[in-house]
Design a protein around this motif. Sequence first.
Motif, mmCIF file in Angstrom:
data_model
loop_
_atom_site.group_PDB
_atom_site.id
_atom_site.type_symbol
_atom_site.label_atom_id
_atom_site.label_comp_id
_atom_site.label_asym_id
_atom_site.label_seq_id
_atom_site.Cartn_x
_atom_site.Cartn_y
_atom_site.Cartn_z
ATOM 1 N N ALA A 1 -32.806 -0.175 18.592
ATOM 2 C CA ALA A 1 -32.862 0.597 17.360
ATOM 3 C C ALA A 1 -31.699 1.571 17.295
ATOM 4 N N ALA A 2 -31.021 1.609 16.168
ATOM 5 C CA ALA A 2 -29.904 2.523 15.960
ATOM 6 C C ALA A 2 -30.367 3.724 15.154
ATOM 7 N N SER A 3 -29.851 4.871 15.520
ATOM 8 C CA SER A 3 -30.157 6.093 14.779
ATOM 9 C C SER A 3 -28.911 6.965 14.742
ATOM 10 N N GLY A 4 -28.988 8.023 13.949
ATOM 11 C CA GLY A 4 -27.845 8.924 13.844
ATOM 12 C C GLY A 4 -26.910 8.484 12.733
ATOM 13 N N SER A 5 -25.631 8.464 13.018
ATOM 14 C CA SER A 5 -24.616 8.151 12.014
ATOM 15 C C SER A 5 -24.466 6.645 11.858
ATOM 16 N N ILE A 6 -25.460 6.037 11.212
ATOM 17 C CA ILE A 6 -25.528 4.578 11.176
ATOM 18 C C ILE A 6 -24.758 3.958 10.025
ATOM 19 N N PHE A 7 -24.228 4.771 9.120
ATOM 20 C CA PHE A 7 -23.477 4.199 8.013
ATOM 21 C C PHE A 7 -22.209 3.532 8.549
ATOM 22 N N SER A 8 -21.779 2.514 7.888
ATOM 23 C CA SER A 8 -20.553 1.785 8.222
ATOM 24 C C SER A 8 -20.644 0.983 9.513
ATOM 25 N N ILE A 9 -21.852 0.791 10.041
ATOM 26 C CA ILE A 9 -21.993 -0.162 11.145
ATOM 27 C C ILE A 9 -21.836 -1.544 10.554
ATOM 28 N N ASN A 10 -20.875 -2.312 11.017
ATOM 29 C CA ASN A 10 -20.669 -3.621 10.417
ATOM 30 C C ASN A 10 -21.122 -4.762 11.312
ATOM 31 N N ALA A 11 -21.469 -4.470 12.542
ATOM 32 C CA ALA A 11 -22.012 -5.512 13.413
ATOM 33 C C ALA A 11 -22.815 -4.857 14.523
ATOM 34 N N LYS B 1 -18.358 -0.193 14.624
ATOM 35 C CA LYS B 1 -17.735 0.315 13.417
ATOM 36 C C LYS B 1 -16.257 -0.030 13.477
ATOM 37 N N ILE B 2 -15.542 0.259 12.411
ATOM 38 C CA ILE B 2 -14.135 -0.110 12.365
ATOM 39 C C ILE B 2 -13.341 0.552 13.484
ATOM 40 N N LEU B 3 -13.644 1.808 13.741
ATOM 41 C CA LEU B 3 -12.801 2.572 14.658
ATOM 42 C C LEU B 3 -13.320 2.614 16.094
ATOM 43 N N ARG B 4 -14.594 2.289 16.308
ATOM 44 C CA ARG B 4 -15.102 2.328 17.675
ATOM 45 C C ARG B 4 -16.411 1.579 17.802
ATOM 46 N N ASP B 5 -16.736 1.317 19.064
ATOM 47 C CA ASP B 5 -18.017 0.708 19.412
ATOM 48 C C ASP B 5 -18.929 1.762 20.023
ATOM 49 N N TYR B 6 -20.212 1.542 19.863
ATOM 50 C CA TYR B 6 -21.210 2.423 20.458
ATOM 51 C C TYR B 6 -22.101 1.581 21.366
ATOM 52 N N TRP B 7 -22.517 2.186 22.459
ATOM 53 C CA TRP B 7 -23.286 1.445 23.451
ATOM 54 C C TRP B 7 -24.606 2.149 23.748
ATOM 55 N N GLY B 8 -25.643 1.338 23.922
ATOM 56 C CA GLY B 8 -26.914 1.876 24.369
ATOM 57 C C GLY B 8 -27.010 1.813 25.878
ATOM 58 N N GLN B 9 -28.096 2.350 26.399
ATOM 59 C CA GLN B 9 -28.310 2.236 27.835
ATOM 60 C C GLN B 9 -28.684 0.789 28.128
ATOM 61 N N GLY B 10 -28.425 0.337 29.287
ATOM 62 C CA GLY B 10 -28.718 -1.043 29.628
ATOM 63 C C GLY B 10 -30.193 -1.261 29.888
ATOM 64 N N THR B 11 -30.594 -2.490 29.700
ATOM 65 C CA THR B 11 -31.949 -2.896 30.068
ATOM 66 C C THR B 11 -31.833 -4.120 30.959
ATOM 67 N N LEU B 12 -32.532 -4.073 32.092
ATOM 68 C CA LEU B 12 -32.379 -5.108 33.108
ATOM 69 C C LEU B 12 -33.246 -6.315 32.792
ATOM 70 N N VAL B 13 -32.624 -7.477 32.834
ATOM 71 C CA VAL B 13 -33.332 -8.745 32.722
ATOM 72 C C VAL B 13 -33.139 -9.497 34.031
ATOM 73 N N THR B 14 -34.235 -9.836 34.657
ATOM 74 C CA THR B 14 -34.195 -10.569 35.915
ATOM 75 C C THR B 14 -34.944 -11.872 35.746
ATOM 76 N N VAL B 15 -34.258 -12.971 36.030
ATOM 77 C CA VAL B 15 -34.864 -14.291 35.910
ATOM 78 C C VAL B 15 -34.978 -14.890 37.299
#
Length: 114
Positions: free
Chosen positions: A22-32, A98-112
């Motif tokens: 889930a994205a929050s905050g300055s979410i305008f102009s997120i294009n992907a 966004k056009i000028l930068r990427d934003y990253w969330g904290q990682g979530t571990l997937v173990t198979v």
Amino acid sequence: VQLQASGGGLVQAGGSLRLSCAASGSIFSINAMGWHRQAPGKQRELVAVITFGGVTNYANSVKGRFTVSRDNDKNTVSLQMNSLKPEDTAVYYCYAKKILRDYWGQGTLVTVSS
């Protein structure tokens, strides 16, 4: 932009998991939005991405098994992972572009497990 991911865990090979972000905050102009992953000792790699218009792109290794989806109204992106393999084991990171930068969330571990 703040990104909150959830849904990782331990699953047997052949099983399924669903990741959500889930994205929050300055979410305008997120294009992907999408997901990257990083396995131990390896570089971070793109898993799947979806544009605001719904165009998707997948890593070859997950095509046909993973599905990325996005709810623009709720500002969420999900990754449905089916037919999981041990080589899918990694920390999965949600990201928003966004056009000028990427934003990253904290990682979530997937173990198979095999």
